[in-house]
Scaffold this motif. Structure first.
Motif, PDB file in Angstrom:
ATOM      1  N   GLU A   1      51.589  39.283  69.926  1.00  0.00           N
ATOM      2  CA  GLU A   1      51.219  38.239  68.974  1.00  0.00           C
ATOM      3  C   GLU A   1      51.336  38.696  67.526  1.00  0.00           C
ATOM      4  O   GLU A   1      51.912  37.989  66.689  1.00  0.00           O
ATOM      5  N   GLY A   2      50.816  39.868  67.203  1.00  0.00           N
ATOM      6  CA  GLY A   2      50.849  40.354  65.829  1.00  0.00           C
ATOM      7  C   GLY A   2      52.194  40.909  65.415  1.00  0.00           C
ATOM      8  O   GLY A   2      52.624  40.747  64.269  1.00  0.00           O
ATOM      9  N   ARG A   3      52.870  41.579  66.358  1.00  0.00           N
ATOM     10  CA  ARG A   3      54.166  42.200  66.056  1.00  0.00           C
ATOM     11  C   ARG A   3      55.337  41.327  66.507  1.00  0.00           C
ATOM     12  O   ARG A   3      56.480  41.545  66.114  1.00  0.00           O
ATOM     13  N   GLY A   4      55.067  40.319  67.369  1.00  0.00           N
ATOM     14  CA  GLY A   4      56.085  39.367  67.762  1.00  0.00           C
ATOM     15  C   GLY A   4      57.042  39.820  68.841  1.00  0.00           C
ATOM     16  O   GLY A   4      58.158  39.299  68.954  1.00  0.00           O
ATOM     17  N   LEU A   5      56.640  40.779  69.677  1.00  0.00           N
ATOM     18  CA  LEU A   5      57.506  41.260  70.754  1.00  0.00           C
ATOM     19  C   LEU A   5      57.323  40.408  72.006  1.00  0.00           C
ATOM     20  O   LEU A   5      56.260  39.834  72.232  1.00  0.00           O
TER      21      LEU A   5
END
Length: 489
Positions: free
Chosen positions: A328-332
């Motif tokens: 969610e935070g890094r978008g992986l």
């Protein structure tokens, strides 16, 4: 015999860790919020926290084979139900069943390890203990990577379906290789052997143990009663009231920790009442489920349970919190997050393999806690723009204590527990691990109320840092650990 022991013991850690990368895909597929998908984590841990000591006690009474086979069969059923679940409620039910099913193998393995050590006269089956610890720890850290690859190949349902072939393999190996158990209540064999465990040049307390034939544990019902009652039937040896009160204590406490709210003020009250009733009952029961008189006089083992809790609170907070932040935070994607965590797996495997045959309990715990502290400090530097190699490096650092702390606590417990109740003690050790996981889940929910953002990750890192510091303090102040560590490996 070691093959079914190892394979059965990894069923719980692989299911505990694969779910880390599946929470976001499951939520999207079933239209569930993060607060709702959290029950997939808490449901399994509630079941295992209760199931480990309960089934461990039953293993002490009835022998490991039949409990192992029943438990691993439930794993296959739960996996199939999870793969076919039409909604989140059915999926949570499958995870609860999975938790109970995976609760049998580890206490059974510890029971068999102790029995074999007594039969052969070997006081320290380091190879078997290392195999159990390394396999469980390795699978736990490989789980997110494996889960990500499975989800990428066939969707989130594959992480449930994979339990079906694993269950079948356990059933076949268990039926072929685990020793049969005589009916409860059979007459115990005379004592033939005294096993003395010497762990330092200064003599440790000797342990007198009864040697049994390799193919039976017919004396277990009488041997496992810490109160000393012998000759009783297995059924009468099961403390159902104690088990029920223990279950009420854990369930009410876990439910509150998972989502602490003022409206649920009654849950800690229920836990307090159940705990007081449990202590009162166990102190008076002729054959208690957990002999609190023994635990009360065994300070070193209680300290080991505390260190287990602290070790895994930090470990699971990283596993679930960092993984959610990656997605969610890094978008992986799930598969990408799993691959980023691969160094976590490799470092844990290397460290476990390199140090597994050295007891060095105190040294491992000191090193593990110091590396945890370093990893938590590194997490405070991460942001949405952090390079992949930096994220992988943090994972590699956090894998080191996972290869040290679990094995150290298991070795300590093996030395500290009463031989006749080793399976119960092993179940409790796992229970404290799951208590740590529940504390970690509660922390993740508190620090990621609206999603796993970078600010929440930094607050989680501070929480983990506090736990790692407490672990270091609990290790350095425990003088009994010096007596558990051989001067020469």
């Amino acid at each position: 015999m070691i093959a079914p022991m190892v394979l059965g013991s990894v069923l719980n850690p692989v299911n505990s860790s694969m779910i880390a990368v599946a929470l976001v895909p499951i939520g999207r597929a079933l239209g569930a919020s993060p607060a709702e998908t959290a029950w997939l984590v808490s449901g399994l841990y509630l079941a295992t926290a209760v199931g480990q000591p309960v089934i461990g006690r039953l293993v002490d009474l009835y022998g490991p084979r039949r409990l192992y086979l029943v438990g691993t069969a439930l794993v296959g059923v739960a996996g199939l139900l999870g793969a076919l679940s039409p909604n989140l409620g059915a999926l949570v039910a499958a995870r609860v069943l999975l938790g109970f099913g995976t609760s049998a193998a580890y206490p059974a393995a510890m029971h068999l390890t102790r029995s074999e050590a007594e039969r052969t006269g070997r006081s320290s089956p380091a190879g078997v203990l290392t195999a159990l610890a390394v396999s469980a720890q390795t699978v736990a850290v490989v789980g997110p990577t494996l889960g990500g690859l499975l989800i990428g190949a066939g969707g989130w349902r594959t992480i449930f379906l994979v339990n079906v072939p694993l269950s079948l393999a356990c059933l076949v190996l268990g039926a072929l290789r685990l020793p049969r158990t005589a009916k409860p209540g059979a007459t115990a064999h005379p004592a033939h052997t005294k096993v003395t465990a010497t762990v330092t040049t200064a003599a440790a307390p000797a342990t007198a143990a009864t040697a049994h034939p390799a193919d039976t544990e017919s004396s277990e019902p009488s041997a496992s009663g810490a109160s000393g009652a012998s000759g009783t039937s297995g059924a009468r040896g099961v403390d159902l009231v104690g088990m029920a009160l223990f279950t009420a204590l854990l369930v009410s406490l876990m439910l509150f920790l998972m989502r602490p709210r003022a409206a649920d003020w009654y849950l800690p009250v229920v836990a307090l009442v159940a705990g007081a009733a449990f202590a009162r009952w166990e102190l008076r029961a002729p054959a208690p489920f957990i002999d609190l008189r023994v635990l009360g006089g065994n300070g070193p083992m209680l300290a080991t349970f505390l260190r287990q809790f602290l070790s895994y609170t930090t470990a699971y907070a990283f596993l679930y919190g960092f993984t959610q932040w990656l997605e969610e935070g890094r978008g992986l994607h799930a598969a990408g997050a799993g691959l980023v965590l691969l160094p976590l797996s490799l470092s844990g495997l290397v460290v476990s393999g390199a140090t597994g045959r050295r007891e060095a309990v105190r040294g491992k715990l000191v090193t593990g806690s110091l590396v945890q502290i370093a990893g938590c400090l590194a997490m405070l530097t991460l942001g949405a723009g952090s390079a992949i190699w930096v994220l992988a490096g943090v994972g590699a650092v956090m894998g080191v204590p996972q290869g040290l702390n679990g094995l150290a606590n298991q070795n300590a417990l093996y030395r500290q527990a009463e031989p006749a109740r080793i399976a119960s003690a092993a179940g409790l050790l796992r229970t404290f691990m799951y208590l740590g996981a529940m504390a970690a889940s509660a922390a993740d929910a508190a620090f990621f109320p609206h999603g796993a953002d970078t600010g929440g990750l930094h607050h989680l890192a501070l929480f983990m840092l506090a736990g790692a510091v407490l672990l270091l303090a609990a290790t350095l102040t425990d003088r009994s650990l010096r007596e558990l560590t051989p001067r020469k490996a």
